[in-house]
Design an enzyme around this catalytic site. Structure first.
Site, PDB file in Angstrom:
ATOM      1  N   LYS A  28       2.972  -5.353  -1.585  1.00 13.79           N
ATOM      2  CA  LYS A  28       4.043  -4.674  -0.833  1.00 13.79           C
ATOM      3  C   LYS A  28       3.715  -4.644   0.654  1.00 13.79           C
ATOM      4  CE  LYS A  28       5.043  -0.286  -1.960  1.00 13.79           C
ATOM      5  NZ  LYS A  28       4.916   0.636  -0.817  1.00 13.79           N
ATOM      6  N   SER A  29       2.480  -4.297   1.000  1.00 20.83           N
ATOM      7  CA  SER A  29       2.114  -4.208   2.422  1.00 20.83           C
ATOM      8  C   SER A  29       2.281  -5.562   3.113  1.00 20.83           C
ATOM      9  CB  SER A  29       0.651  -3.769   2.551  1.00 20.83           C
ATOM     10  OG  SER A  29       0.494  -2.464   2.070  1.00 20.83           O
ATOM     11  N   ARG A  33       5.118  -6.906   6.113  1.00 27.09           N
ATOM     12  CA  ARG A  33       4.608  -7.491   7.365  1.00 27.09           C
ATOM     13  C   ARG A  33       5.074  -8.935   7.545  1.00 27.09           C
ATOM     14  NH1 ARG A  33       1.579  -3.293   5.794  1.00 27.09           N
ATOM     15  NH2 ARG A  33       0.179  -2.210   7.235  1.00 27.09           N
ATOM     16  N   GLY A 101       8.067   4.474   3.592  1.00 25.93           N
ATOM     17  CA  GLY A 101       7.359   4.925   4.796  1.00 25.93           C
ATOM     18  C   GLY A 101       6.813   3.737   5.571  1.00 25.93           C
ATOM     19  N   SER A 174      -4.544   5.970   8.849  1.00 19.16           N
ATOM     20  CA  SER A 174      -3.241   5.452   8.444  1.00 19.16           C
ATOM     21  C   SER A 174      -3.004   4.049   8.986  1.00 19.16           C
ATOM     22  CB  SER A 174      -2.125   6.382   8.936  1.00 19.16           C
ATOM     23  OG  SER A 174      -0.873   5.730   8.792  1.00 19.16           O
ATOM     24  N   ASP A 327      -3.573   4.675  -2.435  1.00 21.75           N
ATOM     25  CA  ASP A 327      -2.404   4.679  -3.317  1.00 21.75           C
ATOM     26  C   ASP A 327      -2.784   4.719  -4.795  1.00 21.75           C
ATOM     27  OD1 ASP A 327      -0.628   4.642  -1.203  1.00 21.75           O
ATOM     28  OD2 ASP A 327      -0.535   2.458  -1.132  1.00 21.75           O
ATOM     29  N   ARG A 358       1.129  13.919  -3.660  1.00 21.57           N
ATOM     30  CA  ARG A 358       0.621  13.302  -4.900  1.00 21.57           C
ATOM     31  C   ARG A 358      -0.424  14.150  -5.620  1.00 21.57           C
ATOM     32  NH1 ARG A 358       0.902   6.919  -2.994  1.00 21.57           N
ATOM     33  NH2 ARG A 358       3.042   6.666  -3.725  1.00 21.57           N
TER      34      ARG A 358
HETATM   35  C1  S3P Z   1       0.534   1.173   3.807  1.00 16.59           C
HETATM   36  C2  S3P Z   1      -0.327   2.126   4.253  1.00 16.59           C
HETATM   37  C3  S3P Z   1      -0.658   3.342   3.494  1.00 16.59           C
HETATM   38  C4  S3P Z   1      -0.199   3.259   2.047  1.00 16.59           C
HETATM   39  C5  S3P Z   1       1.174   2.678   1.927  1.00 16.59           C
HETATM   40  C6  S3P Z   1       1.204   1.272   2.502  1.00 16.59           C
HETATM   41  C7  S3P Z   1       0.787  -0.016   4.653  1.00 16.59           C
HETATM   42  O1  S3P Z   1       0.001   4.434   4.098  1.00 16.59           O
HETATM   43  O2  S3P Z   1      -0.245   4.525   1.444  1.00 16.59           O
HETATM   44  O3  S3P Z   1       1.579   2.615   0.575  1.00 16.59           O
HETATM   45  O4  S3P Z   1       1.341  -1.012   4.150  1.00 16.59           O
HETATM   46  O5  S3P Z   1       0.420   0.022   5.832  1.00 16.59           O
HETATM   47  P1  S3P Z   1      -0.674   5.243   5.334  1.00 16.59           P
HETATM   48  O6  S3P Z   1      -0.720   4.338   6.484  1.00 16.59           O
HETATM   49  O7  S3P Z   1       0.247   6.413   5.568  1.00 16.59           O
HETATM   50  O8  S3P Z   1      -2.017   5.667   4.828  1.00 16.59           O
END
Ligand code: S3P
Length: 450
Positions: A28-29, A33, A101, A174, A327, A358
Site C-alpha cells: 500500500k505504501s 507513492r 491517512g 511518522s 501496523d 488501535r
Molecule cells: C505509512 C506510514 C505509517 C503507517 C501507514 C502507512 C506510509 O503511518 O501506519 O499505514 O505509507 O507512509 P505514520 O506515518 O502515521 O506512522
C-alpha cells in the site's frame, strides 16, 4: 458503518490446517507513492502490481484531479502521465481521500508548494485524525491550512506561491509526516532537510532517488538526516510493486496459530523499515522462514513460509522496533493470545492515532473474547492463554479500521467459539481479496447472511 456503504458483518471459526500459497496484493505504501511520484514526473510512469484497494484508488482519483492522466490497464497494471514538479493544476472539486491517512497527508505535501488550493475530506475515521502534524511543517514552506478544530479534515490547503526550503526535525515517528515534507520540498528552491530520530519506512527516499531526485541520507547525532535538492525534473520510471508485508502478516499469523498449517506467502517486500513483525514472531518461537531472498525494484524481497507453531511464548517487544511494525501490532496481539505468557508492547503511542485507536479497539475486542489485556497511554500487555485456550465467541467493533477487522477474523480461526466483526467493509481499503484468499487456504471466514 463501512466507509463505502452498509456494514458487512463477518464471522470466522476454527478450521482445519491452512495450506497452500497466499498471493497477497501489492504494498500500500509503495502503491500510493508510485502514483504520486508518477504524477510529479515528466512523461509516463508504468506500474505493475499496484494495490487496487480503495485507499490507493482514492489516490489515483486525486492525481487525476490535480491534472495527471492515470490509466488502469487491468490486473494491477497502471500508467501515470505526470505533469512535472510544480505542475499540479487546481482541482475543481473537493478531494475525498476516503479512509487513507497516507493518501491525504502525502498529497497535501505534494501540492503544498504550488500556487493552488485544494480542499480535502475523508470518511468519519480520517476526518477524526490529526492533520496538524503535517500542516505545521508545511507552514514553514509558506503553506496555509484552514480546517476544523484541532486540525481535522475537511481542510483547505493554500499552496505557497514562493516556497522556501525548510529544515524540519520530525517530532513523532511518522513516515507520512516525513514524506509530506519531502514531497513539499520538491518544489522549493534549495535544500530541504528532514531529520527523524527514529528511522521510519523509507520508500519515499528510495523512490525519489529512483525518479532521479538529488537526495542524500546520513546518520547524525540528531538522527537520520535526509537532504533533498528542490526543483528537480523527475524522470518517469517503471515500478513493480512488491507484495505488502503488512497484508502478508495476516495469512502468516493465521498459519502460526491454526494447528497443522503450512503456508507459503511469496514475493513479500522485506525492507528493514517494514519487517519488524517477522523478527518479533521468530523471537516468540514462530516457525517462520525466508526462502528465495532477492532484490526486486530496489527493495529486498523473499518468500515467507509459516507453519503452525505449537510453542509460542510471550516476549517484551523491543520498543525500538515499533516503527518497523507499527501496523502489525493488532495482529501481533492475536498471536500473543495463543502464546504462553505475556507479550509486552511499549513505545506505541502512535497506535492511538491510526484508522482507529488501535490499542483501545484491540483491548476491547480481545477482552470480549476472553483475553486479559492491560493498557496505558503508550503501552499494552496481552496475557496469552496458549493454543486451544482462547475462548472467542464475541462480536468486535472494527471501528472503520481494516487491520482491526482482519485481526479479529484471524483470532476466530483458532478460537473455541466463532469470532464476529460488526463490519468487514474497511478490509477493502488495503486487502480486497482477504476473504477469498483465506478461504482458499482452508479458513472458515465469511460474510454473515443478514
Ligand atoms: C505509512 C506510514 C505509517 C503507517 C501507514 C502507512 C506510509 O503511518 O501506519 O499505514 O505509507 O507512509 P505514520 O506515518 O502515521 O506512522
Amino acid at each position: 458503518m463501512s466507509s463505502h456503504g452498509a456494514p458487512i458483518p463477518m464471522t470466522s471459526r476454527a478450521c482445519g490446517p491452512l495450506n497452500g500459497t497466499a498471493e497477497v496484493p501489492g504494498d500500500k505504501s509503495i502503491s500510493h507513492r508510485s502514483l504520486i511520484l508518477g504524477a510529479l514526473s515528466v512523461g509516463e510512469t508504468t506500474i505493475t502490481g499496484l494495490l487496487e484497494g480503495q485507499d490507493v484508488l482514492d489516490t489515483a482519483k486525486a492525481m487525476r484531479a490535480f491534472g495527471s492522466e492515470v490509466v488502469d490497464h487491468g490486473s494491477g497494471s497502471w500508467s501515470v502521465r505526470g505533469v512535472g514538479v510544480g505542475g499540479f493544476a487546481e482541482p475543481e472539486n473537493v478531494i475525498d481521500c476516503g479512509n487513507s491517512g497516507t493518501g491525504v497527508r502525502l498529497i497535501m505535501g505534494a501540492m503544498a508548494t504550488s500556487p493552488i488550493s485544494a480542499t480535502f475530506t475523508g470518511d468519519a475515521s480520517l476526518n477524526g485524525r490529526p492533520m496538524a502534524r503535517v500542516t505545521d511543517p508545511l507552514a514553514l514552506f509558506g503553506t496555509q491550512a484552514v480546517g476544523r478544530a484541532e486540525g481535522r479534515l475537511p481542510m483547505t490547503i493554500i499552496g505557497a506561491a514562493d516556497p522556501i526550503p525548510v529544515r524540519y526535525v520530525v517530532p513523532v515517528p511518522s513516515a507520512q509526516v516525513k514524506s509530506a515534507v519531502l514531497l513539499a520540498g520538491l518544489n522549493a528552491p534549495g535544500k530541504t532537510v528532514v531529520i527523524e530520530a527514529e528511522a521510519t519506512r523509507d520508500h519515499t527516499e528510495r523512490m525519489l532517488a529512483g525518479f532521479g531526485a538529488e537526495i542524500t541520507v546520513e546518520d547524525t547525532d540528531e538522527g537520520r538526516k535526509i537532504t533533498l535538492t528542490g526543483q528537480p525534473e523527475l524522470k518517469p520510471q517503471h515500478i513493480d510493486v512488491p507484495r505488502d508485508p503488512s497484508s502478508a502478516a495476516f495469512p502468516v499469523c493465521a498459519a502460526l496459530i491454526v494447528p497443522g498449517s503450512d503456508v507459503l506467502v511469496p514475493g513479500i517486500g522485506l525492507n528493514p523499515t517494514r519487517a519488524g513483525l517477522f523478527a518479533t514472531l521468530r523471537d516468540m518461537g514462530a516457525d517462520l522462514t525466508y526462502e528465495n531472498e532477492r532484490t526486486e525494484g530496489g527493495e529486498p524481497v523473499a518468500d515467507l513460509r509459516a507453519r503452525f507453531s505449537p510453542n509460542l511464548k510471550g516476549i517484551e517487544v523491543p520498543p525500538e522496533r515499533a516503527a518497523s511494525m507499527i501496523d502489525e501490532y493488532p495482529v501481533l496481539s492475536v498471536v500473543a493470545s495463543y502464546a504462553q505468557g505475556q507479550t509486552v508492547m511499549r513505545g506505541v503511542k502512535e497506535l492511538r492515532v491510526k484508522e482507529s485507536d488501535r490499542i483501545d479497539a484491540m483491548a476491547k475486542g480481545l477482552r470480549a473474547n476472553g483475553m486479559e489485556v492491560e493498557e496505558g497511554p503508550d503501552w499494552w500487555i496481552v496475557t496469552g492463554r496458549g493454543h486451544g485456550n482462547v475462548p472467542g465467541g464475541a462480536t468486535c467493533a472494527s471501528q472503520l479500521d481494516h487491520r482491526i477487522a482482519m485481526s479479529f477474523l484471524i483470532l476466530g480461526m483458532a478460537a473455541q467459539n466463532p469470532v464476529r466483526v460488526d463490519d468487514g467493509g474497511p478490509i477493502a481499503t488495503s486487502f480486497p481479496i482477504f476473504e477469498p484468499l483465506m478461504q482458499q487456504l482452508g479458513a472458515q471466514v465469511s460474510r454473515d447472511v443478514v
